[in-house]
Write an enzyme that holds these catalytic residues in place. Structure first.
Site, PDB file in Angstrom:
ATOM      1  N   SER A   1       0.832  -1.203   0.000  1.00  0.00           N
ATOM      2  CA  SER A   1       0.000   0.000   0.000  1.00  0.00           C
ATOM      3  C   SER A   1       0.864   1.249   0.000  1.00  0.00           C
ATOM      4  CB  SER A   1      -0.856  -0.023   1.267  1.00  0.00           C
ATOM      5  OG  SER A   1      -1.426   1.241   1.502  1.00  0.00           O
ATOM      6  N   TYR A  36      -1.248  -0.318  10.344  1.00  0.00           N
ATOM      7  CA  TYR A  36      -1.599  -0.903   9.040  1.00  0.00           C
ATOM      8  C   TYR A  36      -0.436  -0.728   8.056  1.00  0.00           C
ATOM      9  CZ  TYR A  36      -3.543  -1.206   4.342  1.00  0.00           C
ATOM     10  OH  TYR A  36      -3.736  -1.529   3.018  1.00  0.00           O
ATOM     11  N   LYS A  95       2.314  -3.617   6.396  1.00  0.00           N
ATOM     12  CA  LYS A  95       2.662  -3.841   4.988  1.00  0.00           C
ATOM     13  C   LYS A  95       4.176  -3.790   4.814  1.00  0.00           C
ATOM     14  CE  LYS A  95      -1.512  -4.247   3.334  1.00  0.00           C
ATOM     15  NZ  LYS A  95      -1.971  -5.561   2.869  1.00  0.00           N
ATOM     16  N   ASN A 146      -5.224   4.433  -4.265  1.00  0.00           N
ATOM     17  CA  ASN A 146      -6.612   4.197  -3.850  1.00  0.00           C
ATOM     18  C   ASN A 146      -7.353   3.325  -4.851  1.00  0.00           C
ATOM     19  OD1 ASN A 146      -5.663   6.616  -2.362  1.00  0.00           O
ATOM     20  ND2 ASN A 146      -7.713   6.492  -1.495  1.00  0.00           N
TER      21      ASN A 146
END
Ligand SMILES: NC(=O)c1ccc[n+]([C@@H]2O[C@H](COP(=O)([O-])OP(=O)(O)OC[C@H]3O[C@@H](n4cnc5c(N)ncnc54)[C@H](O)[C@@H]3O)[C@@H](O)[C@H]2O)c1
Length: 322
Positions: free
Chosen positions: A114, A138, A142, A167
């Protein structure tokens, strides 16, 4: 190819599994349904309900030409409240998955990373060499998996690709975007347009952006799905890849609202409220490396197309529900 797709009952995993099947691949879909839906899994896939960190289960599935690992908890704000769940589910489970796959002789591994690994960057666009500075457990989860993958690649245990999505948005008629809970701007705006939600909150109008609202890079889920297939192919040549997947263009929150109003023909009840902490003013990808290495380019990631496809997908789903 025989491909293991974890998180295949979720938004991006289901869309990608569908594309793989349409290209003649065999898909084994693994999902524990903590956030996904059984009906999302394409009917031609073999569905296994279970946790990707269950080594005995993964080992029992045999070998694969590749694994694409979408499974994970996805909400940065929730990770600030229960970081331990994110480290267990996103990191520990991924490490056990990698261990089981190596033992089964799987050579190619593609991971859903991400743009959250970059945190708050001031210069746009963001390329893959920018400093890593996640702002949430989060994003950190990753990064931790990326780092483990890097060592596995360099030590010759497997070939790995970390794909850093910006996104994800849009949708296909088979797979609308429906997260649990939904926090993403476009599906929320469409809920308001469909009068399923009273109003839309936009956080902050005083950012240093052209119209004062946050700017994000939306990438159509169909473009993401294509990039995953290309990444599996590219791992024949490359031992380790780290690639941004974005459209390389930014849309502000106000532009999203205007586009949703235009496409749906509905006025949105929008409340402009104060900034939330932790939201970067802008996040726009440089996608030069992905274009070059994957011979890929976004084909469906104009904001108009994304919103139109998301609205069409939502309408089909809402029709089934009615
Ligand atoms: N949606 C985005 O904008 C975005 C952006 C960057 C990265 N990502 C990453 O892409 C991946 C897919 O995102 P999505 O939007 O499709 O989310 P999603 O919630 O729709 O799908 C995730 C799926 O993973 C499953 N899952 C979670 N933990 C599991 C586990 N331990 N074992 C088996 N299954 C498990 C869930 O049940 C769900 O079906 C995630 O890893 C997410 O972090 C998404």
């Amino acid at each position: 190819m025989r491909i293991l797709v974890t998180g295949a009952a979720g938004f991006i995993g289901a869309t990608t599994a569908e594309l793989m099947l349409s290209r003649g691949h065999e898909v084994i879909a693994l999902d524990n349904l903590i956030a996904g839906r059984r009906e999302n899994v394409p009917s031609e896939a073999t569905f296994i309900e279970g946790d990707c960190g269950d080594m005995a289960l993964v080992s029992s599935l045999g070998s694969f030409d590749a694994c694409v690992h979408f499974a994970g908890l996805i909400e940065p704000r929730v990770s600030m409240e229960t970081p331990e769940r994110f480290f267990e589910n996103n990191v520990a489970s991924s490490l056990r998955l990698l261990d089981a796959l190596i033992q089964s002789g799987v050579e190619r591994f593609v991971f859903s990373s991400s743009c959250a690994v970059y945190g708050n960057q001031s210069e746009m666009p963001i390329d893959e060499d920018r400093p890593i500075d996640p702002l949430s457990p989060y994003g950190q989860s990753k990064r931790m998996v990326e780092e483990a993958m890097g060592w596995l690649s360099r030590l010759g245990r497997m070939r790995t690709a970390s794909l850093r999505y910006f996104n994800a948005a849009g949708g296909t008629l088979a797979h609308p975007e429906r997260h649990v809970p939904e926090t993403h701007l476009i599906p929320l705006a469409l809920e308001v347009a469909a009068r399923q939600l009273d109003h839309l909150e936009i956080y902050g109008t005083d950012y240093p952006t052209p119209d004062g609202t946050c700017v994000r890079d939306y990438i159509h889920v169909s473009d993401l799905a294509e990039a995953h297939l290309s990444a599996i192919e590219a791992l024949a040549e490359h031992r380790e890849l780290t690639l941004n997947l974005g459209s390389a263009s930014g849309s502000s929150n106000r532009q999203v609202v205007e586009t949703v109003q235009r496409i749906t023909g509905k006025d949105l009840n929008v409340r402009y409220v104060a900034r939330r902490s932790g939201d970067p003013a802008a996040a726009i990808a440089s996608n030069d490396r992905a274009r070059k290495v994957l011979n890929w380019r976004p084909e469906h990631s104009e904001l108009e197309t994304i919103v139109a496809d998301a609205w069409a997908a939502r309408s089909v789903w809402a029709g089934h529900r009615a």
